[in-house]
Write a protein that holds these residues in place. Structure first.
Motif, PDB file in Angstrom:
ATOM      1  N   PRO A 180      59.939  12.992   4.626  1.00  0.00           N
ATOM      2  CA  PRO A 180      60.371  11.592   4.627  1.00  0.00           C
ATOM      3  C   PRO A 180      59.421  10.687   5.421  1.00  0.00           C
ATOM      4  N   SER A 181      59.599   9.375   5.214  1.00  0.00           N
ATOM      5  CA  SER A 181      58.774   8.373   5.879  1.00  0.00           C
ATOM      6  C   SER A 181      59.661   7.185   6.230  1.00  0.00           C
ATOM      7  N   PRO A 182      59.144   6.204   6.970  1.00  0.00           N
ATOM      8  CA  PRO A 182      59.919   4.978   7.203  1.00  0.00           C
ATOM      9  C   PRO A 182      60.366   4.374   5.873  1.00  0.00           C
ATOM     10  N   HIS A 183      61.603   3.917   5.809  1.00  0.00           N
ATOM     11  CA  HIS A 183      62.156   3.493   4.520  1.00  0.00           C
ATOM     12  C   HIS A 183      61.478   2.247   3.969  1.00  0.00           C
ATOM     13  N   THR A 184      60.743   1.504   4.809  1.00  0.00           N
ATOM     14  CA  THR A 184      60.056   0.296   4.338  1.00  0.00           C
ATOM     15  C   THR A 184      58.667   0.593   3.774  1.00  0.00           C
ATOM     16  N   LEU A 185      58.142   1.783   4.019  1.00  0.00           N
ATOM     17  CA  LEU A 185      56.756   2.074   3.657  1.00  0.00           C
ATOM     18  C   LEU A 185      56.504   2.100   2.143  1.00  0.00           C
ATOM     19  N   PRO A 186      57.353   2.743   1.329  1.00  0.00           N
ATOM     20  CA  PRO A 186      57.078   2.735  -0.114  1.00  0.00           C
ATOM     21  C   PRO A 186      56.972   1.332  -0.700  1.00  0.00           C
ATOM     22  N   THR A 239      62.216  11.466  11.401  1.00  0.00           N
ATOM     23  CA  THR A 239      62.516  12.871  11.671  1.00  0.00           C
ATOM     24  C   THR A 239      62.584  13.224  13.152  1.00  0.00           C
ATOM     25  N   GLY A 240      61.879  12.447  14.004  1.00  0.00           N
ATOM     26  CA  GLY A 240      61.874  12.733  15.431  1.00  0.00           C
ATOM     27  C   GLY A 240      60.963  13.865  15.854  1.00  0.00           C
ATOM     28  N   HIS A 241      60.135  14.390  14.932  1.00  0.00           N
ATOM     29  CA  HIS A 241      59.209  15.454  15.330  1.00  0.00           C
ATOM     30  C   HIS A 241      58.030  14.848  16.100  1.00  0.00           C
ATOM     31  N   VAL A 242      57.429  15.636  16.973  1.00  0.00           N
ATOM     32  CA  VAL A 242      56.267  15.214  17.758  1.00  0.00           C
ATOM     33  C   VAL A 242      55.171  16.247  17.548  1.00  0.00           C
ATOM     34  N   GLN A 243      54.008  15.813  17.116  1.00  0.00           N
ATOM     35  CA  GLN A 243      52.906  16.735  16.847  1.00  0.00           C
ATOM     36  C   GLN A 243      52.247  17.218  18.132  1.00  0.00           C
ATOM     37  N   ASP A 244      51.833  18.466  18.135  1.00  0.00           N
ATOM     38  CA  ASP A 244      51.061  18.983  19.261  1.00  0.00           C
ATOM     39  C   ASP A 244      49.571  18.809  18.970  1.00  0.00           C
ATOM     40  N   ARG A 245      48.752  19.161  19.941  1.00  0.00           N
ATOM     41  CA  ARG A 245      47.304  18.962  19.807  1.00  0.00           C
ATOM     42  C   ARG A 245      46.727  19.712  18.607  1.00  0.00           C
ATOM     43  N   LYS A 246      47.174  20.929  18.401  1.00  0.00           N
ATOM     44  CA  LYS A 246      46.636  21.732  17.309  1.00  0.00           C
ATOM     45  C   LYS A 246      46.887  21.049  15.966  1.00  0.00           C
TER      46      LYS A 246
END
Length: 521
Positions: A180-186, A239-246
């Protein structure tokens, strides 16, 4: 214009989000509630159809102040003094507030917030932002000439998409976009005639961004469009996920290999509570020069972030890294058409990136307010996660940052059939009925395929409002599951167990049901 056919075809082709229709329904219900309270009692109430709620709770907007969260005192005090300069002599205001307000007014033409600013923003504020970015990124240099202030981060993103879009008659530009993405992006991409190239985040791994999925999406787009950029939100929205450095390094290498511009939405960087936020720029500048000096990166930040929550002031900024000066010249050209972002918003950006320091009169109050908001967000996210995962058919990944949860929901076969008959997505119908029966507005997710659907909930709201909303959600969901386990097709019952008939109404361009009671029961 006299007919629909004369409307710009690109505008007519823009996809619409169910969010707008749900908001309209919420506004109508709120108005009806107000009328009922004003009239004290209506004919419908005397017949026993009184609503079970007295207000609508909005868990979709990501607007904490609308939800009842308090603003930051330091920000409002400084802005008040800037708007009313006579307050500069008011000793009831802390000294650092008055000094800061005077300093900001000195940077405005005519010493007034009523004057226009340069199209890219006040030089003083752009310099403050560059210094903030340098501190945040462990010394990786930022320059004010690469910082552009706009009326919100979405305006800046729209400007970049416009720059990337191909001309009429050419192969359309593509932007790799998460699902998913922000609902305004599409809709934003549609407006500029840009093709959305979807790549799916892996839900069962905490909405992880998988390199193999990026390659799959890119390969699938060949022949349909010309991919020129990849959009990433970190922390993830919704989604609330946070990416790590890798993970960030993998995306940077992918962008470099495929010559894609990186568009990174980092507006919730101040709202990370279950992990560590590391910016894309910081990781990029710690990589080999083959990447740090060549990968084009544009990052976005905004006043609407969790820490400030000042979306109504309409200001955000972007930083462009490794972009050709001949290209950025056109960023200035397009910003000129917007005149400038609201001056009060620009000043608030300065306060966001350069807050009170230890020893300042406002420091203790500011720190307490920030920590309180962050604690509320963390507590609410954990509480909502527990409740959602306890409901039958629901599953929610834990959020590490941002202000949203994005649970999946397996809906009963009956409501799936009902939605198909009415021509709407099942999660949209679920949200509409939840709003009508319990007075809570939640967002419908993007359909991911398969037999699961999703909801979008903002948890940066007062804890008592969230608790009430979760109570209503639990009651509604359990009632819905029980209702459809006992009946088939479009037969239904309301919250009081009475049979209802389905009444068709217009909803987001489709036919959607509302409830009508069987008066014979």
């Amino acid at each position: 214009m006299s007919s629909l056919q004369q409307v710009n075809p690109r505008v007519r082709g823009m996809r619409t989000s169910p969010h707008a229709a749900l908001q309209s329904l919420a506004a109508r219900i709120t108005q009806e509630i107000t009328q009922e309270i004003t009239q004290e009692i209506t004919q419908e109430i005397t017949q026993g159809a009184q609503r079970s709620f007295k207000e609508v709770i909005d868990l979709t907007s990501g607007d904490p102040q609308r939800a009842g969260m308090k603003s930051i005192s330091f920000v409002r005090q400084v802005l008040a003094a800037c708007l009313c300069p006579h307050l500069l002599k008011d000793t009831s205001l802390p000294l650092d507030v008055r000094l800061r307000a005077q300093s900001l007014l000195d940077s405005c033409d005519g010493g007034s917030v009523g004057a226009y600013t340069p199209s890219a923003g006040l030089a003083r504020v752009r310099q403050s932002i560059a210094e903030f970015l340098t501190r945040r990124d462990a010394g990786a240099p930022s320059y004010s000439r690469d910082v552009y202030i706009s009326a919100g981060s979405q305006v800046a993103l729209m400007l970049l998409v416009k720059l990337l879009a191909s001309g009429e008659g050419e192969t359309p530009t593509g932007v790799l976009t998460p699902v998913p993405s922000p609902h305004t992006l599409p809709g934003l991409l549609d407006e500029e005639g840009v093709t959305l190239v979807p790549y799916r985040l892996t839900e069962e791994r905490g909405w992880a961004l998988e390199l193999s999925e990026l390659h799959r999406a890119l390969k699938a787009s060949r022949g349909h469009c010309n991919p020129r950029a990849i959009y990433v939100s970190n922390p993830g929205i919704p989604t609330g996920h946070v990416q790590d450095r890798k993970s960030i390094e993998e995306v940077i290498r992918f962008a470099a290999a495929e010559r894609l511009v990186l568009l990174v939405d980092e507006v919730y960087q101040d709202s990370v509570f279950g992990s560590e936020f590391v910016s894309y720029k910081r990781v990029l500048f710690q990589m080999d020069k083959v990447y740090s000096e060549s990968v084009e990166l544009v990052s976005f930040h905004s006043l609407s972030s969790g820490r400030m929550g000042e979306g109504g002031l309409r200001a955000g900024f972007m930083e462009a890294v490794n972009m050709d000066p001949e290209v950025t010249r056109y960023v200035h050209v397009m910003l000129c058409f917007d005149i400038s972002a609201p001056v009060t918003g620009q000043l608030a950006l300065d306060l966001m990136v350069d807050p009170p320091k230890p020893g300042d009169a406002s420091y203790d109050t500011y720190t307490q307010e920030i920590l309180s908001a962050r604690a509320t967000l963390s507590h609410n996210a954990q509480r909502a996660w527990q409740i959602l995962n306890g409901l039958p058919g629901m599953s929610c990944q834990p959020a590490m940052g941002g202000v949203y949860l994005y649970p999946s929901v397996r809906l009963p076969a009956g409501i799936l059939e009902q939605a198909e008959m009415l021509g709407v997505e099942p999660d949209v119908l679920y949200c509409q009925r939840f709003l009508q029966e319990e007075g809570v507005l939640v967002g419908a997710g993007l359909h991911h395929g398969g037999d699961t659907h999703h909801l979008r909930l903002c948890v940066l709201v007062p804890p008592d409002s969230l608790e009430e909303a979760l109570t209503r959600l639990s009651s509604f969901h359990l009632r819905l599951v029980d209702r459809f386990s006992q009946c088939n097709g479009v037969k239904d019952k309301d919250e009081h167990g009475r049979s209802v008939r389905l009444v068709e109404t217009t909803f987001e361009g489709s036919t959607v049901s509302a409830q009508g009671h069987n008066r014979n029961e």
